[in-house]
Design a protein around this motif. Sequence first.
Motif, PDB file in Angstrom:
ATOM      1  N   GLU A  24      79.978  77.471  75.135  1.00  0.00           N
ATOM      2  CA  GLU A  24      78.991  77.324  76.201  1.00  0.00           C
ATOM      3  C   GLU A  24      78.436  78.677  76.610  1.00  0.00           C
ATOM      4  OE1 GLU A  24      80.902  73.353  78.319  1.00  0.00           O
ATOM      5  OE2 GLU A  24      80.697  75.244  79.393  1.00  0.00           O
TER       6      GLU A  24
ATOM      7  N   LEU B 172      81.233  78.593  84.133  1.00  0.00           N
ATOM      8  CA  LEU B 172      81.306  77.133  84.114  1.00  0.00           C
ATOM      9  C   LEU B 172      80.304  76.574  85.114  1.00  0.00           C
ATOM     10  CD1 LEU B 172      85.196  76.756  84.193  1.00  0.00           C
ATOM     11  CD2 LEU B 172      83.723  76.772  82.178  1.00  0.00           C
ATOM     12  N   ASN B 173      79.928  75.329  84.914  1.00  0.00           N
ATOM     13  CA  ASN B 173      78.979  74.685  85.814  1.00  0.00           C
ATOM     14  C   ASN B 173      79.705  74.245  87.082  1.00  0.00           C
ATOM     15  OD1 ASN B 173      76.957  73.307  87.077  1.00  0.00           O
ATOM     16  ND2 ASN B 173      76.499  71.933  85.387  1.00  0.00           N
TER      17      ASN B 173
ATOM     18  N   GLN C  16      69.553  75.248  88.728  1.00  0.00           N
ATOM     19  CA  GLN C  16      70.745  74.655  88.145  1.00  0.00           C
ATOM     20  C   GLN C  16      71.416  75.617  87.161  1.00  0.00           C
ATOM     21  OE1 GLN C  16      71.966  71.690  88.990  1.00  0.00           O
ATOM     22  NE2 GLN C  16      70.300  71.035  90.324  1.00  0.00           N
TER      23      GLN C  16
ATOM     24  N   ASP D 298      72.887  74.749  80.835  1.00  0.00           N
ATOM     25  CA  ASP D 298      73.810  74.009  79.981  1.00  0.00           C
ATOM     26  C   ASP D 298      73.202  73.891  78.593  1.00  0.00           C
ATOM     27  OD1 ASP D 298      75.656  72.392  78.787  1.00  0.00           O
ATOM     28  OD2 ASP D 298      75.557  70.784  80.280  1.00  0.00           O
TER      29      ASP D 298
ATOM     30  N   GLN E 244      86.722  68.361  92.703  1.00  0.00           N
ATOM     31  CA  GLN E 244      87.831  68.200  91.766  1.00  0.00           C
ATOM     32  C   GLN E 244      88.996  69.112  92.170  1.00  0.00           C
ATOM     33  OE1 GLN E 244      87.825  65.958  89.249  1.00  0.00           O
ATOM     34  NE2 GLN E 244      85.812  65.310  89.984  1.00  0.00           N
TER      35      GLN E 244
ATOM     36  N   VAL F  50      90.501  73.444  81.430  1.00  0.00           N
ATOM     37  CA  VAL F  50      89.317  73.719  80.622  1.00  0.00           C
ATOM     38  C   VAL F  50      89.741  74.436  79.348  1.00  0.00           C
ATOM     39  CG1 VAL F  50      87.139  74.978  80.520  1.00  0.00           C
ATOM     40  CG2 VAL F  50      87.803  73.812  82.613  1.00  0.00           C
TER      41      VAL F  50
ATOM     42  N   LEU G  20      78.785  72.439  89.506  1.00  0.00           N
ATOM     43  CA  LEU G  20      78.540  71.041  89.880  1.00  0.00           C
ATOM     44  C   LEU G  20      79.505  70.082  89.187  1.00  0.00           C
ATOM     45  CD1 LEU G  20      74.633  70.943  89.891  1.00  0.00           C
ATOM     46  CD2 LEU G  20      76.185  71.214  91.830  1.00  0.00           C
ATOM     47  N   ASP G  21      80.086  70.503  88.070  1.00  0.00           N
ATOM     48  CA  ASP G  21      81.047  69.655  87.359  1.00  0.00           C
ATOM     49  C   ASP G  21      82.426  69.668  88.019  1.00  0.00           C
ATOM     50  OD1 ASP G  21      79.107  69.022  85.530  1.00  0.00           O
ATOM     51  OD2 ASP G  21      79.741  70.516  84.059  1.00  0.00           O
ATOM     52  N   PHE G  22      82.655  70.608  88.960  1.00  0.00           N
ATOM     53  CA  PHE G  22      83.998  70.770  89.504  1.00  0.00           C
ATOM     54  C   PHE G  22      84.069  70.607  91.016  1.00  0.00           C
ATOM     55  CE2 PHE G  22      83.868  73.150  85.532  1.00  0.00           C
ATOM     56  CZ  PHE G  22      85.001  72.673  84.895  1.00  0.00           C
TER      57      PHE G  22
END
Length: 293
Positions: A237, A213-214, A93, A96, A221, A229, A216-218
Amino acid sequence: MREEEKKRSSLQKFFKKRWVFPAIYLASAALLISMIFWYQASGDNTADDSNLTEDSQELTGMDNNDAAIEVNQSFENISVPVKNEEEVDYITQFYDANASIEEQEAALIVDGNTYRPNTGIDIAMRDGSEFEVLASLSGKVSAVRNDSLLGNVIEVEHENGVKTIYQSIKDIQVKSGDTVKQGQVLATSGTSQLNKEAKNHVHFEIRKDNTALNPLDFFGQPFTALENVKEEAAETEQEEPANEMEQDPAAGESEPQETGAEDDAPSQGTDTEESQSRENEAEDTQAPQLTDE
Protein backbone atom coordinates in the motif's frame (compact mmCIF):
# COMPACT_ATOMS: atom_id res chain seq x y z
CA MET A 1 -36.22 -31.09 105.98
CA ARG A 2 -33.32 -30.95 108.37
CA GLU A 3 -30.89 -31.72 105.56
CA GLU A 4 -32.27 -28.89 103.43
CA GLU A 5 -32.01 -26.51 106.34
CA LYS A 6 -28.43 -27.57 106.87
CA LYS A 7 -27.60 -26.87 103.18
CA ARG A 8 -29.20 -23.42 103.32
CA SER A 9 -27.39 -22.58 106.51
CA SER A 10 -24.08 -23.68 104.97
CA LEU A 11 -24.66 -21.56 101.84
CA GLN A 12 -25.56 -18.57 103.94
CA LYS A 13 -22.38 -19.01 105.92
CA PHE A 14 -20.40 -19.32 102.62
CA PHE A 15 -21.77 -16.07 101.14
CA LYS A 16 -21.20 -14.25 104.40
CA LYS A 17 -17.47 -14.69 103.97
CA ARG A 18 -15.70 -11.51 102.76
CA TRP A 19 -13.70 -13.02 99.91
CA VAL A 20 -16.67 -14.73 98.13
CA PHE A 21 -18.12 -11.76 96.27
CA PRO A 22 -14.75 -10.32 95.16
CA ALA A 23 -13.83 -13.73 93.83
CA ILE A 24 -17.08 -13.99 91.88
CA TYR A 25 -16.53 -10.50 90.47
CA LEU A 26 -12.99 -11.31 89.33
CA ALA A 27 -14.08 -14.55 87.72
CA SER A 28 -16.88 -12.86 85.76
CA ALA A 29 -14.52 -10.08 84.68
CA ALA A 30 -11.96 -12.61 83.49
CA LEU A 31 -14.64 -14.45 81.51
CA LEU A 32 -15.81 -11.24 79.88
CA ILE A 33 -12.28 -10.22 78.89
CA SER A 34 -11.59 -13.63 77.43
CA MET A 35 -14.74 -13.36 75.30
CA ILE A 36 -13.62 -9.95 74.00
CA PHE A 37 -10.22 -11.29 72.98
CA TRP A 38 -11.82 -14.24 71.24
CA TYR A 39 -14.10 -11.95 69.22
CA GLN A 40 -11.18 -9.77 68.13
CA ALA A 41 -9.18 -12.82 67.12
CA SER A 42 -12.01 -14.08 64.95
CA GLY A 43 -12.17 -10.67 63.20
CA ASP A 44 -8.42 -10.78 62.48
CA ASN A 45 -8.81 -14.17 60.86
CA THR A 46 -11.40 -12.84 58.42
CA ALA A 47 -9.08 -9.96 57.55
CA ASP A 48 -6.27 -12.43 56.92
CA ASP A 49 -8.53 -14.35 54.57
CA SER A 50 -9.09 -11.20 52.48
CA ASN A 51 -5.33 -10.65 52.36
CA LEU A 52 -4.91 -14.17 51.11
CA THR A 53 -7.31 -13.50 48.23
CA GLU A 54 -5.36 -10.36 47.33
CA ASP A 55 -2.10 -12.30 47.45
CA SER A 56 -3.57 -14.96 45.17
CA GLN A 57 -4.49 -12.25 42.64
CA GLU A 58 -0.93 -10.94 42.77
CA LEU A 59 0.43 -14.41 42.12
CA THR A 60 -1.67 -14.67 38.97
CA GLY A 61 -0.46 -11.24 37.82
CA MET A 62 -3.97 -9.75 37.80
CA ASP A 63 -3.61 -7.02 40.39
CA ASN A 64 -5.58 -3.80 40.02
CA ASN A 65 -2.73 -1.67 38.65
CA ASP A 66 -1.88 -4.08 35.83
CA ALA A 67 -5.52 -4.39 34.85
CA ALA A 68 -5.87 -0.60 34.65
CA ILE A 69 -2.78 -0.26 32.45
CA GLU A 70 -4.00 -2.92 30.03
CA VAL A 71 -7.42 -1.30 29.69
CA ASN A 72 -5.89 2.12 29.03
CA GLN A 73 -3.49 0.91 26.34
CA SER A 74 -4.08 -2.35 24.51
CA PHE A 75 -7.88 -2.34 24.82
CA GLU A 76 -8.59 1.24 23.78
CA ASN A 77 -10.79 1.83 20.77
CA ILE A 78 -9.23 4.14 18.19
CA SER A 79 -11.18 7.41 18.26
CA VAL A 80 -11.54 10.37 15.90
CA PRO A 81 -9.23 13.17 17.16
CA VAL A 82 -12.09 15.64 17.62
CA LYS A 83 -14.68 16.22 20.32
CA ASN A 84 -17.81 16.18 18.16
CA GLU A 85 -17.42 13.80 15.24
CA GLU A 86 -20.85 14.65 13.87
CA GLU A 87 -19.83 18.27 13.23
CA VAL A 88 -16.80 17.58 11.01
CA ASP A 89 -16.15 16.49 7.43
CA TYR A 90 -13.29 14.49 5.96
CA ILE A 91 -12.31 16.96 3.26
CA THR A 92 -9.36 14.97 1.86
CA GLN A 93 -9.42 11.19 1.94
CA PHE A 94 -6.58 8.70 2.31
CA TYR A 95 -4.94 7.64 -0.98
CA ASP A 96 -5.84 3.98 -1.47
CA ALA A 97 -4.14 2.11 -4.30
CA ASN A 98 -7.14 -0.23 -4.53
CA ALA A 99 -9.71 2.57 -4.81
CA SER A 100 -11.35 3.79 -8.00
CA ILE A 101 -9.67 6.37 -10.23
CA GLU A 102 -12.07 9.08 -9.09
CA GLU A 103 -11.36 8.35 -5.42
CA GLN A 104 -7.62 8.34 -6.07
CA GLU A 105 -7.78 11.70 -7.84
CA ALA A 106 -9.74 13.15 -4.90
CA ALA A 107 -7.01 11.92 -2.53
CA LEU A 108 -4.20 13.71 -4.38
CA ILE A 109 -2.79 16.96 -2.99
CA VAL A 110 -1.58 19.49 -5.59
CA ASP A 111 1.80 20.94 -4.67
CA GLY A 112 2.78 23.28 -7.46
CA ASN A 113 3.32 21.11 -10.52
CA THR A 114 3.44 17.83 -8.56
CA TYR A 115 0.80 15.57 -7.06
CA ARG A 116 1.20 14.07 -3.61
CA PRO A 117 -0.87 11.09 -2.42
CA ASN A 118 -2.51 11.89 0.89
CA THR A 119 -1.00 9.59 3.53
CA GLY A 120 -3.71 10.45 6.07
CA ILE A 121 -7.04 12.24 6.25
CA ASP A 122 -7.82 15.95 6.56
CA ILE A 123 -10.56 16.83 9.05
CA ALA A 124 -12.35 20.19 9.22
CA MET A 125 -15.46 21.65 10.82
CA ARG A 126 -18.38 22.07 8.47
CA ASP A 127 -18.62 25.76 9.31
CA GLY A 128 -14.85 26.25 8.86
CA SER A 129 -14.25 27.22 12.50
CA GLU A 130 -11.33 26.17 14.68
CA PHE A 131 -11.62 23.14 16.95
CA GLU A 132 -9.64 21.27 19.59
CA VAL A 133 -7.47 18.39 18.41
CA LEU A 134 -7.63 15.41 20.80
CA ALA A 135 -5.37 12.39 21.28
CA SER A 136 -6.79 9.46 19.34
CA LEU A 137 -4.95 6.99 21.59
CA SER A 138 -2.98 7.09 24.82
CA GLY A 139 0.77 7.19 24.32
CA LYS A 140 3.99 9.16 24.63
CA VAL A 141 4.79 12.30 22.64
CA SER A 142 7.91 11.49 20.63
CA ALA A 143 8.26 14.73 18.65
CA VAL A 144 6.88 18.27 18.48
CA ARG A 145 8.24 20.36 15.60
CA ASN A 146 7.46 23.06 13.08
CA ASP A 147 7.65 22.27 9.37
CA SER A 148 7.56 25.00 6.73
CA LEU A 149 5.37 22.85 4.46
CA LEU A 150 3.32 20.73 6.88
CA GLY A 151 2.89 23.29 9.64
CA ASN A 152 3.22 22.30 13.29
CA VAL A 153 3.50 18.54 13.85
CA ILE A 154 2.92 16.30 16.88
CA GLU A 155 3.93 12.65 16.84
CA VAL A 156 2.69 10.22 19.52
CA GLU A 157 4.16 6.73 19.86
CA HIS A 158 2.19 3.68 21.00
CA GLU A 159 2.86 -0.01 21.45
CA ASN A 160 4.07 -2.42 18.74
CA GLY A 161 5.38 0.18 16.29
CA VAL A 162 2.14 2.20 16.07
CA LYS A 163 2.36 5.99 15.75
CA THR A 164 -0.25 8.72 15.35
CA ILE A 165 0.63 12.05 13.68
CA TYR A 166 -1.17 15.40 13.92
CA GLN A 167 -0.29 18.14 11.39
CA SER A 168 -1.56 21.63 10.47
CA ILE A 169 -2.11 22.61 14.11
CA LYS A 170 -1.39 25.51 16.45
CA ASP A 171 -1.56 26.36 20.16
CA ILE A 172 0.22 23.13 21.07
CA GLN A 173 -0.51 21.96 24.63
CA VAL A 174 2.13 19.20 24.97
CA LYS A 175 5.86 18.77 24.58
CA SER A 176 8.17 15.95 23.60
CA GLY A 177 8.38 13.28 26.31
CA ASP A 178 4.89 13.91 27.73
CA THR A 179 2.56 11.00 28.36
CA VAL A 180 -0.92 11.73 27.02
CA LYS A 181 -4.25 10.01 27.59
CA GLN A 182 -6.89 9.29 25.00
CA GLY A 183 -9.13 12.32 24.52
CA GLN A 184 -6.59 14.78 25.94
CA VAL A 185 -6.34 18.13 24.15
CA LEU A 186 -3.12 18.29 22.12
CA ALA A 187 -3.56 21.48 20.10
CA THR A 188 -5.95 23.54 17.96
CA SER A 189 -6.66 23.08 14.27
CA GLY A 190 -4.79 25.32 11.85
CA THR A 191 -3.47 25.62 8.30
CA SER A 192 -0.47 24.48 6.26
CA GLN A 193 1.32 25.45 3.07
CA LEU A 194 0.95 21.94 1.64
CA ASN A 195 -2.84 21.87 1.47
CA LYS A 196 -4.00 25.47 1.35
CA GLU A 197 -7.37 24.49 -0.13
CA ALA A 198 -8.23 22.65 3.10
CA LYS A 199 -8.03 25.95 5.03
CA ASN A 200 -8.54 25.38 8.78
CA HIS A 201 -8.16 21.65 9.46
CA VAL A 202 -6.05 18.93 11.05
CA HIS A 203 -4.13 16.34 9.07
CA PHE A 204 -4.25 13.02 10.94
CA GLU A 205 -2.21 9.89 10.21
CA ILE A 206 -1.89 6.39 11.65
CA ARG A 207 1.34 4.53 10.92
CA LYS A 208 2.33 0.93 11.66
CA ASP A 209 6.08 0.35 11.40
CA ASN A 210 6.29 3.70 9.56
CA THR A 211 3.71 2.57 6.98
CA ALA A 212 0.68 4.83 6.48
CA LEU A 213 -2.74 3.25 7.07
CA ASN A 214 -6.20 4.58 6.32
CA PRO A 215 -7.55 5.97 9.63
CA LEU A 216 -11.15 5.57 8.45
CA ASP A 217 -10.65 1.79 8.42
CA PHE A 218 -9.75 1.76 12.12
CA PHE A 219 -11.92 4.39 13.83
CA GLY A 220 -14.01 2.61 16.46
CA GLN A 221 -11.86 -0.52 16.21
CA PRO A 222 -9.77 -1.85 19.13
CA PHE A 223 -6.07 -1.10 19.23
CA THR A 224 -5.35 -4.77 18.53
CA ALA A 225 -6.72 -4.25 15.01
CA LEU A 226 -3.56 -2.28 14.24
CA GLU A 227 -1.38 -5.02 15.67
CA ASN A 228 -2.92 -7.57 13.31
CA VAL A 229 -2.12 -5.58 10.17
CA LYS A 230 0.19 -7.63 7.95
CA GLU A 231 3.43 -5.85 7.18
CA GLU A 232 3.60 -7.16 3.63
CA ALA A 233 0.16 -5.81 2.76
CA ALA A 234 1.06 -2.49 4.33
CA GLU A 235 4.28 -2.26 2.33
CA THR A 236 2.44 -2.74 -0.97
CA GLU A 237 0.00 0.00 0.00
CA GLN A 238 2.92 2.31 0.62
CA GLU A 239 4.78 1.55 -2.62
CA GLU A 240 1.83 1.69 -5.02
CA PRO A 241 0.78 5.26 -4.18
CA ALA A 242 4.35 6.42 -4.82
CA ASN A 243 4.24 4.96 -8.32
CA GLU A 244 0.88 6.53 -9.00
CA MET A 245 2.20 9.88 -7.88
CA GLU A 246 4.89 9.82 -10.58
CA GLN A 247 2.61 8.55 -13.31
CA ASP A 248 -0.54 10.53 -12.60
CA PRO A 249 0.37 13.84 -14.29
CA ALA A 250 1.58 12.05 -17.43
CA ALA A 251 -1.37 9.70 -17.36
CA GLY A 252 -3.75 12.60 -17.23
CA GLU A 253 -2.26 13.98 -20.46
CA SER A 254 -1.83 10.69 -22.27
CA GLU A 255 -5.34 9.37 -21.68
CA PRO A 256 -6.99 11.72 -24.20
CA GLN A 257 -4.37 10.79 -26.79
CA GLU A 258 -5.02 7.10 -26.28
CA THR A 259 -8.76 7.51 -26.55
CA GLY A 260 -8.32 9.58 -29.71
CA ALA A 261 -6.22 6.85 -31.30
CA GLU A 262 -8.82 4.28 -30.42
CA ASP A 263 -11.52 6.39 -32.03
CA ASP A 264 -9.50 6.72 -35.25
CA ALA A 265 -8.70 3.03 -35.54
CA PRO A 266 -12.27 1.82 -36.00
CA SER A 267 -13.05 4.55 -38.55
CA GLN A 268 -10.09 3.52 -40.65
CA GLY A 269 -11.11 -0.10 -40.52
CA THR A 270 -14.69 0.55 -41.62
CA ASP A 271 -14.14 3.22 -44.28
CA THR A 272 -12.26 1.00 -46.74
CA GLU A 273 -13.36 2.95 -49.81
CA GLU A 274 -11.87 6.20 -48.50
CA SER A 275 -8.55 4.48 -47.78
CA GLN A 276 -8.38 3.03 -51.30
CA SER A 277 -9.15 6.37 -52.89
CA ARG A 278 -6.39 7.98 -50.86
CA GLU A 279 -3.92 5.38 -52.08
CA ASN A 280 -4.98 5.98 -55.70
CA GLU A 281 -4.52 9.73 -55.29
CA ALA A 282 -1.04 9.12 -53.89
CA GLU A 283 -0.11 7.00 -56.92
CA ASP A 284 -1.44 9.66 -59.31
CA THR A 285 0.62 12.37 -57.63
CA GLN A 286 3.78 10.26 -57.73
CA ALA A 287 3.37 9.26 -61.42
CA PRO A 288 3.99 12.72 -62.91
CA GLN A 289 7.12 13.07 -60.83
CA LEU A 290 8.56 9.92 -62.41
CA THR A 291 7.79 11.07 -65.94
CA ASP A 292 9.39 14.48 -65.29
CA GLU A 293 12.59 12.80 -64.18
